[in-house]
Design an enzyme around this catalytic site. Structure first.
Site, PDB file in Angstrom:
ATOM      1  N   HIS A   1       2.951   4.195   0.741  1.00  0.00           N
ATOM      2  CA  HIS A   1       3.218   4.919   1.983  1.00  0.00           C
ATOM      3  C   HIS A   1       4.671   5.358   1.998  1.00  0.00           C
ATOM      4  O   HIS A   1       5.485   4.868   1.215  1.00  0.00           O
ATOM      5  CB  HIS A   1       2.929   4.029   3.203  1.00  0.00           C
ATOM      6  CG  HIS A   1       3.917   2.908   3.380  1.00  0.00           C
ATOM      7  ND1 HIS A   1       3.918   1.791   2.587  1.00  0.00           N
ATOM      8  CD2 HIS A   1       4.938   2.749   4.251  1.00  0.00           C
ATOM      9  CE1 HIS A   1       4.890   0.983   2.961  1.00  0.00           C
ATOM     10  NE2 HIS A   1       5.531   1.539   3.973  1.00  0.00           N
TER      11      HIS A   1
ATOM     12  N   HIS B   1       0.853  -1.182   0.000  1.00  0.00           N
ATOM     13  CA  HIS B   1       0.000   0.000   0.000  1.00  0.00           C
ATOM     14  C   HIS B   1       0.898   1.244   0.000  1.00  0.00           C
ATOM     15  O   HIS B   1       1.822   1.337   0.808  1.00  0.00           O
ATOM     16  CB  HIS B   1      -0.886  -0.028   1.253  1.00  0.00           C
ATOM     17  CG  HIS B   1      -2.025   0.929   1.161  1.00  0.00           C
ATOM     18  ND1 HIS B   1      -3.346   0.536   1.156  1.00  0.00           N
ATOM     19  CD2 HIS B   1      -2.064   2.276   1.032  1.00  0.00           C
ATOM     20  CE1 HIS B   1      -4.122   1.601   1.039  1.00  0.00           C
ATOM     21  NE2 HIS B   1      -3.358   2.673   0.973  1.00  0.00           N
TER      22      HIS B   1
END
Lengths: 332, 332
Positions: B166, B164
């Site tokens: 980040h 994800h």
């Protein structure tokens, strides 16, 4: 909570934190199977014609150059980083500095046997290898173009094309950045203390013993206080000496035996990981006689380095050196 | 024959040699498939309870803390390198220095979407991410315990557990070693020249154009003269500025668009490699207002680094930056 520890030589903070999630990976690493050879090994006996002509070799006195029956053989590297012939042609390019990549890039073919790690080497064979390093160091420094020499050994390196035991001897017209950092730190330490930084470290570690793995009459093996990498291991002469090239014969024999034992310990703890072993010694042209201390740095390739390291060089090590030293010492 | 090139900031020699055998590997890198998730993604919307409570988030004004409907969200890292609470407890240990690993380790969750690279980000979303970095830089410097801040982004990093999108924001009580090297080099350069070293580099590269990839009204993207790694890429403000935290809104919007374009170029040339992107900015406590120049360093993960690098940091790069810059510029 993790600790920040400062390396006294380089003034470099390292995070030591046994609660990091990559700790388990750093504790055991399986040996990689050797990659398949795509043809005959150019370093094996009988294939001497596949390397450039040898620089020197150990063998029977009756042996002819570039023939078989050697025990250790030195040739130029097959794909050298730098070349021995030509001019530097030092030149500016705008605000930058450029020169031709001159230097000596030799390989020491450490054994006639194709697959053998230093942990498995007969001690006498390791002695021959160390003698070869000493000989190349003494010879290459006579070439005034070269400022420094490093020896790099990848023990059982899965990434390497060649598994035949060998090491690289590089004589360079500059000081590699990692060595220059050390030299600068040592000089600053000496200016403040009038003592060698490594001598201080050795003194402390021999007394406290928590990071000392083993010592002999001439050498100590320790896990450095601010280890950047899991199981980073240093092997240092007990008595102050800046120049590996001046190692005496008794010390050399002791060193060979200790290197073998150290590699056996690393192998038993970690399951024969690839290791990079680098010889750090004083530059030729500005000998740091008083403030530098030659040594071997052994870095096993365990877990991948935490990503924070790239560029910013924020080192994070999940294995405290006290633990690494104790695990290694148990294997003796 | 290869060249030795010296980085004018760090005085570091690098071997640039397009005839190295690892050249082909460094020219193309296949994207790794994302590793399978062993459970729900803790960074996805709806799973806010799986992270520590948020520090700040962008969303509708009606949104409640730690609920869904955010566009960018900042939380403490799930496995922080350092902790925000407690005392340093600075102490000697023999000749060494130790302190507790205090610091802020936050993650910026850059998008609600689970799989998205910066090359694919909508520009407005990248603007929000950069605004978040600025905001965290301005906020964290108010805590007098922290000396420096770095942002580390692993774009599509196969080694990471979390795919994800980040990034890590780290406010630290020390200056990471890689930044300290730069600061020292810049200070020495300024002492000699009374100019910023990076400003000199930018001036030269804009005129010669051979390593310039692209420029906008406010920024330039270039392949550095002494690139340590294949396709190493720097993104610098044209006008001298040492502190990313003080970036203006117009520059920030321009930067977001340029970062996206740069990542698209890298992706097209190399086939979407993993990249490490690090924000280098001046420390908080000793602002290098005149001599340091903030920038982003982008390092694609192509071929494994040549083994000579470990410890000795002898960098060998088979892709000349002129070639890297030309290949990238062709993709515009």
């Amino acid at each position: 909570m993790g600790e920040l520890r400062r390396d006294p030589v380089r003034n470099r903070w390292v995070v030591i934190d046994p609660e990091r999630p990559d700790r388990e990976a750093a504790l055991k690493v399986e040996a990689q199977p050797p990659p398949p050879l795509s043809g005959p090994c150019p370093l094996c006996p009988g294939n001497e014609a596949m390397t450039p002509p040898e620089i020197i070799a150990f063998g029977e006195s009756s042996r002819q150059r570039n023939q078989t029956d050697w025990s250790v053989r030195v040739t130029p590297d097959l794909q050298p980083l730098c070349r021995i012939e030509g001019d530097f042609d030092r030149r500016p390019e705008g605000p930058f500095d450029v020169m031709n990549a001159l230097g000596a890039h030799e390989i020491v073919i450490e054994s006639p046997q194709h697959l053998l790690t230093w942990a498995e080497f007969p001690e006498q064979q390791l002695e021959r290898v160390l003698r070869t390093y000493r000989m190349r160091s003494l010879d290459l420094r006579l070439d005034g173009r070269f400022r420094s020499l490093i020896v790099v050994k990848n023990n059982a390196d899965a990434a390497g094309i060649l598994r035949h035991p060998h090491s690289h001897v590089l004589a360079l017209p500059f000081i590699p950045y990692g060595i220059e950092e050390e030299l600068r730190g040592c000089r600053e330490f000496y200016a403040r203390k009038e003592r060698c930084a490594f001598c201080d470290i050795i003194l402390h570690e021999r007394v406290s013993r928590v990071r000392r793995v083993v010592e002999t009459d001439f050498f100590v093996v320790l896990a450095p206080f601010a280890s950047r990498f899991p199981f980073e291991t240093w092997l240092l002469p007990l008595r102050h000496a800046s120049d590996f090239g001046k190692i005496g014969e008794k010390e050399l024999v002791d060193l060979a035996s200790l290197v073998k034992r150290t590699m056996q310990m690393v192998g038993k703890v970690l399951g024969n990981p690839s290791c990079t072993i680098v010889l750090h010694s004083t530059p030729f042209d500005e000998p740091h006689t008083h403030d530098y201390h030659w040594h071997l740095e052994i870095i096993p390739k365990t877990a991948p380095v935490a990503a924070f390291g790239w560029g910013a060089r924020l080192f994070v090590n999940p294995i405290p050196p006290e633990e690494a030293a104790a695990l290694m010492a148990q294997q003796m």
